[in-house]
Design a protein around this motif. Structure first.
Motif, PDB file in Angstrom:
ATOM      1  N   ILE A   1      16.712   9.365   3.666  1.00 56.29           N
ATOM      2  CA  ILE A   1      15.458   9.121   3.250  1.00 56.29           C
ATOM      3  C   ILE A   1      15.254   7.712   2.668  1.00 56.29           C
ATOM      4  N   THR A   2      16.259   6.966   2.237  1.00 52.54           N
ATOM      5  CA  THR A   2      15.982   5.526   1.971  1.00 52.54           C
ATOM      6  C   THR A   2      15.614   4.836   2.919  1.00 52.54           C
ATOM      7  N   LYS A   3      16.096   5.127   4.199  1.00 55.54           N
ATOM      8  CA  LYS A   3      15.842   4.280   5.281  1.00 55.54           C
ATOM      9  C   LYS A   3      14.545   4.383   6.179  1.00 55.54           C
ATOM     10  N   SER A   4      13.854   5.393   5.579  1.00 54.79           N
ATOM     11  CA  SER A   4      12.576   5.876   6.208  1.00 54.79           C
ATOM     12  C   SER A   4      11.449   4.728   5.800  1.00 54.79           C
ATOM     13  N   LYS A   5      10.249   4.751   6.560  1.00 53.74           N
ATOM     14  CA  LYS A   5       9.552   3.480   6.222  1.00 53.74           C
ATOM     15  C   LYS A   5       8.353   3.972   4.886  1.00 53.74           C
ATOM     16  N   SER A   6       8.449   5.324   4.711  1.00 49.47           N
ATOM     17  CA  SER A   6       7.657   5.980   3.754  1.00 49.47           C
ATOM     18  C   SER A   6       8.192   6.061   2.283  1.00 49.47           C
ATOM     19  N   PHE A   7       9.677   5.545   2.248  1.00 45.37           N
ATOM     20  CA  PHE A   7      10.409   5.740   0.958  1.00 45.37           C
ATOM     21  C   PHE A   7       9.924   4.376   0.333  1.00 45.37           C
ATOM     22  N   LEU A   8       9.678   4.676  -1.093  1.00 48.02           N
ATOM     23  CA  LEU A   8       9.292   3.785  -1.897  1.00 48.02           C
ATOM     24  C   LEU A   8      10.282   4.088  -3.353  1.00 48.02           C
ATOM     25  N   TYR A   9      10.518   3.025  -3.899  1.00 43.85           N
ATOM     26  CA  TYR A   9      11.361   3.100  -5.240  1.00 43.85           C
ATOM     27  C   TYR A   9      10.394   3.072  -6.458  1.00 43.85           C
ATOM     28  N   PRO A  10      10.463   3.628  -7.529  1.00 43.44           N
ATOM     29  CA  PRO A  10       9.667   3.739  -8.581  1.00 43.44           C
ATOM     30  C   PRO A  10       9.411   2.616  -9.334  1.00 43.44           C
ATOM     31  N   PRO A  11       8.317   2.155  -9.951  1.00 41.85           N
ATOM     32  CA  PRO A  11       8.143   1.270 -10.644  1.00 41.85           C
ATOM     33  C   PRO A  11       8.888   0.980 -11.822  1.00 41.85           C
ATOM     34  N   ILE A  12       9.485   0.171 -12.294  1.00 41.28           N
ATOM     35  CA  ILE A  12      10.012  -0.323 -13.349  1.00 41.28           C
ATOM     36  C   ILE A  12       9.398  -1.245 -14.460  1.00 41.28           C
ATOM     37  N   LEU A  13       9.077  -0.938 -15.571  1.00 41.55           N
ATOM     38  CA  LEU A  13       8.518  -1.728 -16.779  1.00 41.55           C
ATOM     39  C   LEU A  13       9.519  -2.169 -17.295  1.00 41.55           C
ATOM     40  N   PRO A  14       9.914  -3.419 -17.638  1.00 45.43           N
ATOM     41  CA  PRO A  14      11.024  -4.013 -18.456  1.00 45.43           C
ATOM     42  C   PRO A  14      10.239  -4.266 -19.740  1.00 45.43           C
TER      43      PRO A  14
ATOM     44  N   VAL B   1      18.258  -3.258 -10.903  1.00 48.10           N
ATOM     45  CA  VAL B   1      19.169  -3.003  -9.841  1.00 48.10           C
ATOM     46  C   VAL B   1      19.993  -1.664  -9.983  1.00 48.10           C
ATOM     47  N   PHE B   2      20.476  -1.531 -11.043  1.00 43.77           N
ATOM     48  CA  PHE B   2      21.374  -0.218 -11.447  1.00 43.77           C
ATOM     49  C   PHE B   2      20.392   0.706 -11.298  1.00 43.77           C
ATOM     50  N   ILE B   3      19.125   0.777 -11.944  1.00 42.26           N
ATOM     51  CA  ILE B   3      18.269   2.105 -12.007  1.00 42.26           C
ATOM     52  C   ILE B   3      17.989   2.199 -10.548  1.00 42.26           C
ATOM     53  N   TRP B   4      17.434   1.551  -9.894  1.00 43.55           N
ATOM     54  CA  TRP B   4      17.058   1.812  -8.296  1.00 43.55           C
ATOM     55  C   TRP B   4      18.425   2.036  -7.592  1.00 43.55           C
ATOM     56  N   THR B   5      19.298   1.601  -7.473  1.00 43.95           N
ATOM     57  CA  THR B   5      20.478   2.093  -6.926  1.00 43.95           C
ATOM     58  C   THR B   5      20.875   3.730  -7.211  1.00 43.95           C
ATOM     59  N   ASP B   6      20.695   3.894  -8.493  1.00 43.33           N
ATOM     60  CA  ASP B   6      21.016   5.241  -8.902  1.00 43.33           C
ATOM     61  C   ASP B   6      19.889   6.249  -8.326  1.00 43.33           C
ATOM     62  N   TYR B   7      18.779   5.826  -8.424  1.00 45.30           N
ATOM     63  CA  TYR B   7      17.616   6.480  -7.667  1.00 45.30           C
ATOM     64  C   TYR B   7      17.849   6.761  -6.350  1.00 45.30           C
ATOM     65  N   ALA B   8      18.097   5.749  -5.542  1.00 45.53           N
ATOM     66  CA  ALA B   8      18.300   5.776  -4.362  1.00 45.53           C
ATOM     67  C   ALA B   8      19.395   6.914  -3.739  1.00 45.53           C
ATOM     68  N   THR B   9      20.414   6.892  -4.801  1.00 45.37           N
ATOM     69  CA  THR B   9      21.791   7.837  -4.472  1.00 45.37           C
ATOM     70  C   THR B   9      21.092   9.198  -4.785  1.00 45.37           C
ATOM     71  N   GLN B  10      20.488   9.497  -5.776  1.00 40.02           N
ATOM     72  CA  GLN B  10      19.918  10.778  -5.984  1.00 40.02           C
ATOM     73  C   GLN B  10      19.102  11.150  -4.921  1.00 40.02           C
ATOM     74  N   GLN B  11      18.048  10.504  -4.295  1.00 45.46           N
ATOM     75  CA  GLN B  11      17.152  10.703  -3.412  1.00 45.46           C
ATOM     76  C   GLN B  11      18.104  11.091  -2.240  1.00 45.46           C
ATOM     77  N   GLU B  12      19.039  10.319  -1.771  1.00 47.39           N
ATOM     78  CA  GLU B  12      19.963  10.536  -0.477  1.00 47.39           C
ATOM     79  C   GLU B  12      20.595  11.975  -0.738  1.00 47.39           C
ATOM     80  N   LYS B  13      20.766  12.463  -2.017  1.00 48.59           N
ATOM     81  CA  LYS B  13      21.534  13.590  -2.087  1.00 48.59           C
ATOM     82  C   LYS B  13      20.546  14.803  -1.718  1.00 48.59           C
ATOM     83  N   LEU B  14      19.258  14.515  -2.022  1.00 49.53           N
ATOM     84  CA  LEU B  14      18.112  15.732  -1.872  1.00 49.53           C
ATOM     85  C   LEU B  14      17.819  15.595  -0.402  1.00 49.53           C
TER      86      LEU B  14
END
Length: 365
Positions: A125-138, A108-121
């Motif tokens: 964008i995070t509300k759009s249908k095409s937006f996808l979060y990156p996969p995370i392999l734990p 959740v921390f990683i995805w939240t940070d990713y969304a924040t960075q993408q919103e700055k760019l």
């Protein structure tokens, strides 16, 4: 986990020595690539290269709001695309039954940070249908001797998951237990990481002699192909692991010195001497059976001379003068001078045993 807030003579500092080793390993792109390629059995990683990996731990770990010295977050490029896979590598030496929740928090921390960075760019964008979060392999890299028995799926940690399962986050994390690999398994991998794992499997200093039968081809490959910077990293990691086994600083220095000087076979020769308890047992037994008290005394003297020679060599490598060496060791100059002279005749490849033999052959006391 035992905590030791110490700085070793090799410059390795961390509150958790084993965590430090894991952080060094997975923070290096070459070793991390070897780990993902050789231990995860994920097809996408079979062709992974060090240049595909970017360590971003320093950015993410402060977000975890706790001290996580061993955790590593790597951003991995897949093929020629702009899609990235984030591998979260968690290091454990014992079972942690709350691991799935801990990893959920990380995700959740990683995805939240990713969304924040993408919103700055791209605003919105995070509300759009095409937006996808990156996969995370734990990944949990497990060094413990017991079987990892904690549940791999977060859903199993939630009450009434059989009733509300569709509404509970469900994911697995990957466990890679070091103890599932035999010594032969690791040797066959024939890379730098396998050497680190071989030593990390040792449970006590008395097991060092088990590494004596490692094939010559294995050490020759490491000697010829390992870049200098990686030799230094391997030396640091192995220093941490040896300190974990309470190997004395002087002994650790000798091993890491052999690594950086590309003398891997000599490094394994030295390991046999670390079985201190066994050596003492044999000495006592021989003394009782043969009554060679004088021989034991001579052996102790010989050992003390060999130790002194090694101390002189280390100071020569630090460019001490012969007078400085004698002063630092609190030994008479006439004792140090012959050792110093013979060592210089060897060039840069100092050999303490050869020096001792020459001193004995010349009857120099």
């Amino acid at each position: 986990m035992e905590t030791n807030n110490t700085t070793t003579s090799n410059g390795v500092q961390n509150s958790h020595t084993k965590d430090n080793a894991a952080k060094i390993v997975f923070g290096d792109s070459v070793l991390c690539a070897q780990f993902l390629k050789g231990y995860t059995d994920i097809p996408l990683f079979k062709e992974i290269k060090p240049e595909d990996i970017e360590n971003v731990s320093s950015h993410f770990l402060p977000l975890f709001q706790e001290s996580r010295d061993s955790d590593t977050v790597n951003k991995i490029r897949i093929g020629d695309s702009e899609i990235y896979l984030i591998a979260l590598i968690e290091h454990q030496s014992e079972n942690d039954f709350d691991m799935s929740f801990q990893i959920l928090r990380y995700i959740v921390f990683i995805w939240t940070d990713y969304a924040t960075q993408q919103e700055k760019l791209h605003k919105g964008i995070t509300k759009s249908k095409s937006f996808l979060y990156p996969p995370i392999l734990p990944i949990v890299y497990y060094e413990g001797s017991n079987t990892w028995s904690a549940s791999l799926n977060f859903k199993n940690r939630v009450f009434l998951s059989d009733v509300f399962g569709d509404y509970i986050p469900s994911f697995n994390y990957l466990v890679i237990p070091l103890n599932q690999y035999s010594k032969q398994d690791l040797i066959e991998k024939n890379d730098e990481l396998s050497l680190i794992f071989l030593i990390n499997q040792l449970q006590s200093s008395s097991e060092f002699h088990d590494l004596k039968d490692i094939p010559k081809e294995y050490t020759e490959h490491l000697t010829e192909d390992t870049p200098d910077y990686l030799l230094k990293i391997i030396g640091k990691v192995i220093a941490v692991l040896l300190h974990k086994l309470n190997v004395p600083d002087e002994e650790v220095y000798e091993v890491t010195d052999q690594i950086t000087r590309r003398k891997f076979s000599m490094m394994f020769d030295n390991f046999q001497a670390y079985d201190v308890q066994e050596t003492r047992r044999i000495s006592r037994e021989e003394g009782r059976l043969e009554g060679r008290i004088e021989g034991e005394r001579a052996g102790r003297i010989e050992g003390e001379r060999l130790h002194l020679i090694k101390q002189v060599i280390k100071r020569i490598e630090l460019q001490y003068s012969v007078n400085q060496i004698a002063e630092s060791l609190l030994e008479p100059l006439d004792i140090i001078q012959p050792i110093y002279d013979i060592a210089l005749q060897q060039g840069s490849d100092y050999d303490a045993n050869l020096i001792l033999d020459e001193l004995n052959s010349k009857n120099i006391q």
